[in-house]
Design an enzyme around this catalytic site. Sequence first.
Site, PDB file in Angstrom:
ATOM      1  N   LYS A 117      -6.760   3.278  -3.484  1.00  0.00           N
ATOM      2  CA  LYS A 117      -7.185   3.300  -2.084  1.00  0.00           C
ATOM      3  C   LYS A 117      -7.342   4.740  -1.645  1.00  0.00           C
ATOM      4  CE  LYS A 117      -5.261   1.898   2.435  1.00  0.00           C
ATOM      5  NZ  LYS A 117      -4.177   1.147   3.110  1.00  0.00           N
ATOM      6  N   LYS A 149     -10.169   0.197  -2.587  1.00  0.00           N
ATOM      7  CA  LYS A 149     -10.103   0.014  -1.147  1.00  0.00           C
ATOM      8  C   LYS A 149     -10.375   1.324  -0.423  1.00  0.00           C
ATOM      9  CE  LYS A 149      -6.998  -1.309   2.641  1.00  0.00           C
ATOM     10  NZ  LYS A 149      -5.676  -1.848   3.012  1.00  0.00           N
ATOM     11  N   ASP A 154       0.857  -1.184   0.000  1.00  0.00           N
ATOM     12  CA  ASP A 154       0.000   0.000   0.000  1.00  0.00           C
ATOM     13  C   ASP A 154       0.887   1.226   0.000  1.00  0.00           C
ATOM     14  OD1 ASP A 154      -1.842  -2.032   0.350  1.00  0.00           O
ATOM     15  OD2 ASP A 154      -2.975  -0.995   1.909  1.00  0.00           O
TER      16      ASP A 154
END
Lengths: 313, 294, 502
Positions: free
Chosen positions: B194, B230, B131
């Site tokens: 995300k 996400k 991430d």
Amino acid sequence: MDKQTNHTASQSNTMNSIPKTYKNYINGEFPRTESGRYYSVKDPSDKHIANVGLSTRKDIRNAVQVARKAHGAWTDKTAYNRGQIIYRIAEILSGRREQFIHEMVLLGYTKQAAEQEVNACVELIVYFAGWTDKTTQVFGSINPVASNHFNFSRQESIGVVGIICPETPSLLGMLGLLLPNMVAGNSQVLIASHQYPLPSCTFAEVLATSDVPAGIVNIITGIKTDLIPSISQHMDVDLLVGDESLDTNFRNMCELESASNMKRVYFWKSFISLDELNSTPDKTIANCLNSLKDPYHILYVQEVKTTWHPVSE
Amino acid sequence: MINRIPIDAVGIQERVTRICTRSIKRESKLQALDLALRMMDLTTLEGSDSDGKVRQLCNKALLPYTELPNIPSVAAVCVYPNRVALAKNILKNSSISVASVATAFPSGMSSLQIKLDDVEYAVSEGADEIDMVISRGAFLSGEYTKVYDEIAQIKQACGSAHLKVILETGELGSLENIRMASDLAMKAGADFIKTSTGKISPAASMPVVLVMLQAIRDNYNSTGVKVGMKPAGGIRSSKQAIQYLVMVKETLGIDWLNPSLFRFGASSLANDVLMQWVKEKTGRYQSLNYFSND
Amino acid sequence: MSEKKISDQTNPENRKSIPLDWSYAEALENTSHATFNKSYGLFINGSFTNYDENQSFESINPANGEAIYRCTEASESDVDSAVKAARAAFEGEWGNYSGTQRSHYLYRIARMLQERAREFAVLESMDGGKPIRESRDVDIPLAAAYFFYYAGWADKLAFAFPGKHPKPLGVCAQIIPWNFPLLMLAWKIAPALACGNTVVLKPAETTSLTALKFCELLKDIGLPNGVVNIITGAGSTGEYLVQHPDIDKIAFTGSTGVGKSIQRSIAKRQISATFELGGKGAYILFDDAALNEAVEGIVNAIFFNQGHVCCAGSRLLVQEGVADRVIDLLKKRMQHLIIGDPLDKNTDIGAVNSRTQLDTIQRYVDTGIKEGASCYECSGTLPNKGFYFPPTLLTGVSQSSTVVQEEIFGPVLTIQTFRTTEEAIEKANNTPYGLANGIWTDKGSKIFHVGTKLKSGVVWSNTYNKFDPTSPFGGYKESGKGREGGISGLHAYVKLENSGGM
């Protein structure tokens, strides 16, 4: 009345003054009627004053056509600009004051009544010239809706208006119906006073030499029985305006025929009889002027448009 | 490189409001709770994260609720790079992935080299998913190429690990920017986009996620590539989670209702989902006292 | 470690219970609190008249085609009693009330509607077929909001008309349609009472229920007898009302055809009349617009209330460059519209109001196809009982197509393309109607330019089908006369006397 003006519009037989042919005013021009017919306008002693065009439905058709075409050019002008153009009408009318007075006197006005009516007309034009950029401020609104939107309502012109002028006051009565429509941004076809049409026709000359774009104001003379059915049935007329004292049959006809395309119909008071005008000009003209100076008349000949837009980052 | 697409925030909010009126009951609610759990990235990203803390989190991921051994496990745990090896070790016999934040998380304020090193370290420790954070400062000052190049290089450094690109939407200033950053990240090779690091408020919100889902849909329509989504931070209740699932379904379709394409980054959401689950099964409203607080 | 890759989780072996088609279970609104009688009399002078089976008609729940209650067909003498009661109230107690007193009654009505909102929403959906999501979130809250807004005007009327003294007109005859029954009632009654008038209102014959329940509420708040009279019935009842010699005002919402015939029938009476009639709104979508929001806007514009909306954006005019994309997005969005039981909270498209209207919509779509249109319908099965019509797109139509010219009043959108701004304006205005239009563009200056050129009473820019009590609503051309809502809405219910202040 001074000598010079006496000569200008007089019906006398002196060589340096020639009578005028009174014609329709359509698209800034002075065409003859489609029918080529005329009627005789007479003074109170039944003496012939002038021949005036006897218009038919074809003249109405032509006038509505040009009024529709011209509408955008008038309504798109800035309010400031329209105000100046209307004010300019007052300037020119004022300059031709004596001509109007002369014609009114020919038609049976006392000189005092004629003078006061013309003065009132100038005053009324100036009054309405000042409204062009204020109606939206007085009658428009920003609407605080309960959502994330900016919402406002403002008045817009309706489009093409058929105006049925009262017989008298021959000029003030017409202007009382016309001016709110001009301020509103409409373009119009006026059916002039039948018995007292000369000031209306001469007013066309004022318009022709002013800055009013061609086609915005069209003036038709003739017989109401011929013209009212035609204009009230016309599918491209958005609004009918007339004087409250219009004959009930004509009023009912306007209301009935308006259903064909849901024309708006408004009548308000602009009539004063010639007798009243002549007997108590001070009072009647002051009262008439006061009742015509009603900005709600502008509101009635407009549409309200409400616009929404989201408010966000 | 990327077009700016006009977005009307009020219109987006109206769509969200409408999505939130969906009433998800009974079996469709249970399906949604099951799905939410399986889509969850259990996360701990604190300076105080110790081995003990990570161990507890991994155990929770493996067995969310002891009373219901058949309950599905979560999709992944998400930790800092220096906790990857431990998590990996605990979860080695499960299907749960280990995700690691990287690239000078959460600010991204370091050199590209250090960010690349950070990624390589996490991958070498065994991270299945990376991430990363984008350089918001660069993005906001219009250095789109720089942001793009960073993502592309980090994608390379990931090797076979999946790359989730954190936009940190709370710092991007407008929905238009969020859309643009989404398009840019996908173009540069993101497997997921995300919303947030969880360190900035506001974190995920439905309007923001809707804009990102639309970007994913448009990207799929033009390239055929399915990028995942996400949302992270701020999603605490099952009700919210279900609303997100409705939004995914009605924007991207059923294909995205899948842990391989949609994840919730959350820490407290898991217990609420479990409580709702038990409530649906027993008919009784639940108390947090009965759910492990890991 | 590769067995733990994300992509592997889609493998059914690893993840056994992934739902392949997650759909929403039925979520029915509770109806136990929404009770109503099997039959109703007329509400005249503060109480219900006796119900007479021989003078009655049944009302059908369009969701299943079953009769749910019966109400009274008001006769000429019933109408006369109602007008007499309204006249007596106007000349009696109510006429002497101060604005403050009137406002207190209107505030109470607003509050009572809020308190009983869910009950009214359920009844509205049962009687008219609209989805509970809309009756709950739009119709009933807005109806209360209109009463609340006009309640506040009752004691402030002098400020609405600078230089004038506003006076009530007297007895108002009000006729409302079936698409927004209680909301239209609010649009009519709230400003009329605020201005000091009394009312005889006729709801549409297919949707009388909430108006009748509204009478209960009026009794509860103790509104003086005769101030509001509700008479049910069909066209002939409406005609008796319009023809009654002792009414002072007509307010009609309905079709342009009926509006014109009312205008003709009152031509000799010089009676104040306002009309809200049909529409054929254009939804102008420029290529620089926020397309996703614009597509959602289309859904609101044409599929709201099954398309039974006079101001519906029923003609999509989309700029050529984005037409394919917009149609594709729209079709995808339509796949998520849920058609079905109006009482299910997830229903987007409920039942068409009546069998007659369903036939009309079908006839128009058939005509469209016959004239060369391509038809796209929402997929999915419709309930096998009741009156339902799927959201429908008609492409390949032109300005001369019947479906482009005439109001369909159903969930049917025609799609045309345009190239330039001027072409869009021309097409939008090329209709006898002029109620509402939409503009979608990211460019502010274009909104003001196009908005000024559009001949309609409402311009929704980057939004559609929004209503608010403060916001005037009404049509240009054949879409009506007069406005409802806002200060403009007060004009319809007063006569203005000069105050001499000019």
